[in-house]
Design an enzyme around this catalytic site. Structure first.
Site, PDB file in Angstrom:
ATOM      1  N   ARG A   1       8.143  -7.831   6.076  1.00 15.91           N
ATOM      2  CA  ARG A   1       8.003  -6.507   5.440  1.00 15.91           C
ATOM      3  C   ARG A   1       8.867  -5.480   6.161  1.00 15.91           C
ATOM      4  O   ARG A   1       9.347  -4.527   5.544  1.00 15.91           O
ATOM      5  CB  ARG A   1       6.544  -6.044   5.505  1.00 15.91           C
TER       6      ARG A   1
ATOM      7  N   PRO B   1      -7.203   5.590   2.978  1.00 20.95           N
ATOM      8  CA  PRO B   1      -7.523   6.532   1.891  1.00 20.95           C
ATOM      9  C   PRO B   1      -6.297   7.362   1.508  1.00 20.95           C
ATOM     10  O   PRO B   1      -5.335   7.447   2.277  1.00 20.95           O
ATOM     11  CB  PRO B   1      -8.595   7.411   2.505  1.00 20.95           C
ATOM     12  N   ILE B   2      -6.393   7.938   0.336  1.00 23.14           N
ATOM     13  CA  ILE B   2      -5.297   8.842  -0.080  1.00 23.14           C
ATOM     14  C   ILE B   2      -5.878  10.195  -0.480  1.00 23.14           C
ATOM     15  O   ILE B   2      -5.317  10.913  -1.294  1.00 23.14           O
ATOM     16  CB  ILE B   2      -4.474   8.235  -1.242  1.00 23.14           C
ATOM     17  N   ASP B   3      -7.020  10.543   0.140  1.00 21.10           N
ATOM     18  CA  ASP B   3      -7.674  11.821  -0.204  1.00 21.10           C
ATOM     19  C   ASP B   3      -6.762  13.023   0.032  1.00 21.10           C
ATOM     20  O   ASP B   3      -6.735  13.967  -0.761  1.00 21.10           O
ATOM     21  CB  ASP B   3      -8.971  11.979   0.601  1.00 21.10           C
ATOM     22  N   LEU B   4      -5.949  12.967   1.078  1.00 24.78           N
ATOM     23  CA  LEU B   4      -5.043  14.105   1.361  1.00 24.78           C
ATOM     24  C   LEU B   4      -3.964  14.208   0.278  1.00 24.78           C
ATOM     25  O   LEU B   4      -3.572  15.308  -0.133  1.00 24.78           O
ATOM     26  CB  LEU B   4      -4.399  13.940   2.739  1.00 24.78           C
TER      27      LEU B   4
ATOM     28  N   ILE C   1      -4.587   6.628  15.718  1.00 21.79           N
ATOM     29  CA  ILE C   1      -4.208   6.821  14.313  1.00 21.79           C
ATOM     30  C   ILE C   1      -4.923   5.870  13.365  1.00 21.79           C
ATOM     31  O   ILE C   1      -5.543   6.298  12.397  1.00 21.79           O
ATOM     32  CB  ILE C   1      -2.669   6.678  14.149  1.00 21.79           C
TER      33      ILE C   1
ATOM     34  N   ARG D   1       0.818  -1.201   0.000  1.00 20.34           N
ATOM     35  CA  ARG D   1       0.000   0.000   0.000  1.00 20.34           C
ATOM     36  C   ARG D   1       0.857   1.258   0.000  1.00 20.34           C
ATOM     37  O   ARG D   1       0.578   2.250  -0.655  1.00 20.34           O
ATOM     38  CB  ARG D   1      -0.911  -0.048   1.242  1.00 20.34           C
TER      39      ARG D   1
ATOM     40  N   ASP E   1       3.019   2.713  15.476  1.00 19.74           N
ATOM     41  CA  ASP E   1       3.677   1.461  15.077  1.00 19.74           C
ATOM     42  C   ASP E   1       4.282   0.730  16.270  1.00 19.74           C
ATOM     43  O   ASP E   1       4.494  -0.475  16.219  1.00 19.74           O
ATOM     44  CB  ASP E   1       4.786   1.740  14.057  1.00 19.74           C
TER      45      ASP E   1
HETATM   46  C1  EPZ Z   1       3.149   5.915   7.540  1.00 16.09           C
HETATM   47  O1  EPZ Z   1       1.963   5.443   6.928  1.00 16.09           O
HETATM   48  C2  EPZ Z   1       3.936   4.670   7.870  1.00 16.09           C
HETATM   49  N1  EPZ Z   1       4.234   3.945   6.626  1.00 16.09           N
HETATM   50  C3  EPZ Z   1       3.111   3.798   8.815  1.00 16.09           C
HETATM   51  O2  EPZ Z   1       3.870   2.635   9.121  1.00 16.09           O
HETATM   52  C4  EPZ Z   1       2.862   4.581  10.085  1.00 16.09           C
HETATM   53  O3  EPZ Z   1       2.063   3.794  10.959  1.00 16.09           O
HETATM   54  C5  EPZ Z   1       2.103   5.867   9.718  1.00 16.09           C
HETATM   55  O4  EPZ Z   1       2.877   6.622   8.758  1.00 16.09           O
HETATM   56  C6  EPZ Z   1       1.846   6.745  10.936  1.00 16.09           C
HETATM   57  O5  EPZ Z   1       3.064   7.084  11.529  1.00 16.09           O
HETATM   58  C7  EPZ Z   1       5.254   4.380   5.862  1.00 16.09           C
HETATM   59  O6  EPZ Z   1       5.892   5.373   6.142  1.00 16.09           O
HETATM   60  C8  EPZ Z   1       5.560   3.548   4.647  1.00 16.09           C
HETATM   61  P1  EPZ Z   1      -0.520   8.491   7.514  1.00 16.09           P
HETATM   62  P2  EPZ Z   1       0.967   6.481   6.194  1.00 16.09           P
HETATM   63  O7  EPZ Z   1      -0.714   9.026   6.129  1.00 16.09           O
HETATM   64  O8  EPZ Z   1       1.753   7.502   5.485  1.00 16.09           O
HETATM   65  C9  EPZ Z   1      -5.263   8.645   7.460  1.00 16.09           C
HETATM   66  C10 EPZ Z   1       4.212   0.352   8.629  1.00 16.09           C
HETATM   67  O9  EPZ Z   1       3.847  -0.725   8.154  1.00 16.09           O
HETATM   68  N2  EPZ Z   1      -5.110   9.221   6.104  1.00 16.09           N
HETATM   69  O10 EPZ Z   1       0.175   9.341   8.520  1.00 16.09           O
HETATM   70  O11 EPZ Z   1      -0.035   5.691   5.439  1.00 16.09           O
HETATM   71  C11 EPZ Z   1      -4.955   7.142   7.446  1.00 16.09           C
HETATM   72  O12 EPZ Z   1      -6.115   6.416   7.083  1.00 16.09           O
HETATM   73  C12 EPZ Z   1       3.257   1.482   8.531  1.00 16.09           C
HETATM   74  O13 EPZ Z   1       5.330   0.549   9.139  1.00 16.09           O
HETATM   75  C13 EPZ Z   1      -6.235   9.749   5.466  1.00 16.09           C
HETATM   76  O14 EPZ Z   1      -7.330   9.740   6.012  1.00 16.09           O
HETATM   77  O15 EPZ Z   1       0.261   7.118   7.470  1.00 16.09           O
HETATM   78  C14 EPZ Z   1      -4.558   6.872   8.866  1.00 16.09           C
HETATM   79  O16 EPZ Z   1      -5.711   6.697   9.675  1.00 16.09           O
HETATM   80  C15 EPZ Z   1       1.985   1.104   9.238  1.00 16.09           C
HETATM   81  N3  EPZ Z   1      -6.112  10.256   4.211  1.00 16.09           N
HETATM   82  C16 EPZ Z   1      -3.848   8.154   9.282  1.00 16.09           C
HETATM   83  O17 EPZ Z   1      -4.273   9.168   8.349  1.00 16.09           O
HETATM   84  C17 EPZ Z   1      -4.904  10.298   3.557  1.00 16.09           C
HETATM   85  O18 EPZ Z   1      -4.844  10.793   2.407  1.00 16.09           O
HETATM   86  C18 EPZ Z   1      -2.329   8.024   9.290  1.00 16.09           C
HETATM   87  O19 EPZ Z   1      -1.956   7.960   7.987  1.00 16.09           O
HETATM   88  C19 EPZ Z   1      -3.766   9.763   4.233  1.00 16.09           C
HETATM   89  C20 EPZ Z   1      -3.888   9.242   5.494  1.00 16.09           C
END
Ligand code: EPZ
Length: 417
Positions: A398, A122-125, A328, A92, A306
């Site tokens: 992973r 989601p990736i809306d942001l 989160i 993802r 994490d």
């Molecule tokens: C990064 O994921 C990390 N992954 C995650 O580690 C980590 O848990 C997370 O940041 C929080 O620190 C990588 O860096 C590869 P977020 P990311 O965007 O970027 C919501 C691991 O396996 N959100 O900060 O996906 C989302 O649904 C992973 O090591 C939106 O709603 O985290 C979540 O609830 C697990 N819309 C929250 O924000 C968006 O467009 C945190 O997401 C983007 C995110």
């Protein structure tokens, strides 16, 4: 499918070297797409997520080699701007290639990311930010296409949530955009700083990484560079939790203690003695851990989501009741049902887990639900009486390099079959 067979009860002693940070190397591998020529990345961990990223780079036309934790990527021949569905769905976080491909090719196509084990991702942001930078976005048949044939233009972007991935994609897309981009409410994780350091070494002009306002002055082009990835703070927390639950004492080498302040204070409240040097940490556990009244996960520099599963696992045998609040990810607690097979006493109410410490855990068959949940099963199994067989360990691969080998060097009775 490989399994881990763990015979619990051994206290961990010795020294472990912490590998490079998965969540730092993934965006940096994506960032190499913005540079023409050979990028050299040191301290790159041998992880399946890294292999998936290298496969995406090869699919885009890059030449990649990976020897002794050093990756060399030749990006001269990039000819395609689409991340294949198979690879997108496999990992993802490959959405992080979006900003770099768009910045390099003026076009990017990804398949809309499924959820992941942690719930909808989601990736809306990401999408709204790239639109602010001038990309035209169309969605059809499960594909999302981003077009900016005339290049991207700097913009003011305010993130409603300090998303790590969205912050990284904006930095990647705006590094070679025309004009200035300012990100408000940016994520402040150390991995963001590492990405900015890499890009600035390539000639980018990024200021404020590590704070919630990041300013990027777009430059015409980026040159390749050589970079060493920061250590993995979550891997460090994992070996600390394994030591704490088994009542051992270990030295962690190649860590950055300043990245672990929120984590260290939880270990100290649980009764561990923590000593820091510049690049190492010594953890000495008590005979039995004390409960930690409450752990709330938060964005950096708060307690990282994490590390939640690892700390919860260690507290299942503590004296007293601990509470963990996950702020989160929705499905972060999925692993707890598997933990219950080992005799833990944990009640989940929405985003709150109530952990009643028990005197002993018993080995059982269980399987990983996600990366950190899988590591939590290993942590608990190390202190369980009898044998635990952990299945679906591809989740663990992973994010952890040779976890069985490293734990057995510390005295654990653990084998991969
Ligand atoms: C990064 O994921 C990390 N992954 C995650 O580690 C980590 O848990 C997370 O940041 C929080 O620190 C990588 O860096 C590869 P977020 P990311 O965007 O970027 C919501 C691991 O396996 N959100 O900060 O996906 C989302 O649904 C992973 O090591 C939106 O709603 O985290 C979540 O609830 C697990 N819309 C929250 O924000 C968006 O467009 C945190 O997401 C983007 C995110």
């Amino acid at each position: 499918m490989s399994k881990l067979v763990i015979n619990g009860g051994n206290r961990l002693f010795g020294e472990v070297s912490i590998h490079g940070a998965k969540n730092s190397v993934l965006p940096i591998l994506a960032a190499t797409v913005l540079c023409n020529g050979n990028s050299i990345i040191h301290n790159c961990p041998k992880l399946s997520d890294v292999n998936a990223s290298l496969n995406i780079l090869r699919h885009l036309g890059c030449n990649c080699s990976f020897k002794n934790n050093t990756v060399t990527i030749d990006t001269n021949e990039i000819r395609c701007s689409r991340i294949p569905d198979s690879l997108m769905l496999k990992m993802r976080s490959s959405v992080i290639f979006l900003g770099a491909i768009l910045g390099r090719c003026g076009n990017a196509v990804i398949s809309s990311p499924g959820g992941c084990e942690l719930g909808p991702r989601p990736i809306d942001l990401h999408i709204s930010a790239l639109k602010r930078l001038g990309a035209k976005v169309t969605e059809s048949h499960g594909l999302i296409e981003f077009n900016a044939p005339k290049g991207l233009n700097g913009a003011n972007i305010n993130l409603s949530f300090a998303s790590v991935g969205a912050t990284e994609n904006i930095i990647l897309a705006s590094s070679t955009a025309k004009g200035v981009t300012i990100i408000h409410n940016a994520a402040k994780e150390p991995e963001i700083c590492d990405l900015a350091d890499f890009l600035n070494s390539c000639g980018a002009r990024i200021f404020g990484a590590g704070t919630d306002v990041i300013t990027i002055y777009g430059v015409d082009s980026l040159k390749c560079c050589e970079h060493t990835v920061i250590p993995d703070r979550i891997a460090a927390a994992t070996y600390m939790a394994a030591t704490a639950i088994t009542g051992g004492e270990i030295t962690l080498k190649n860590v950055m203690p300043s990245h672990l302040t929120a984590i260290n204070s939880v270990f100290e409240e649980a009764g561990c003695q923590i000593k820091y040097a510049e690049k190492s940490i010594i953890v000495k556990a008590p005979q039995r851990l004390s409960r930690v009244s409450i752990v709330r996960t938060a964005i950096y520099p708060g307690f990282p989501t994490d590390a939640g599963p690892l700390i919860l696992a260690m507290l299942t045998k503590a004296r007293g009741t601990s509470i963990m609040v996950e702020n989160i990810f929705e499905n972060r607690f999925r692993y707890i049902d598997e933990l219950k097979r080992l005799g833990v006493n944990v009640r989940v109410e929405g985003r709150v887990a109530i952990v009643e410490g028990v005197d002993s855990l018993s080995g059982a068959a269980c399987k990983c639900t996600d990366l950190r949940g899988g590591a939590a099963l290993v942590v608990a199994a190390l202190a369980a009486q009898g044998v635990t067989v952990v299945g679906d360990t591809h989740h663990i691969k992973r994010g952890y390099e040779n976890i069985a080998e490293r734990l057995s060097l510390l005295g654990a009775d653990i084998k991969e079959i």
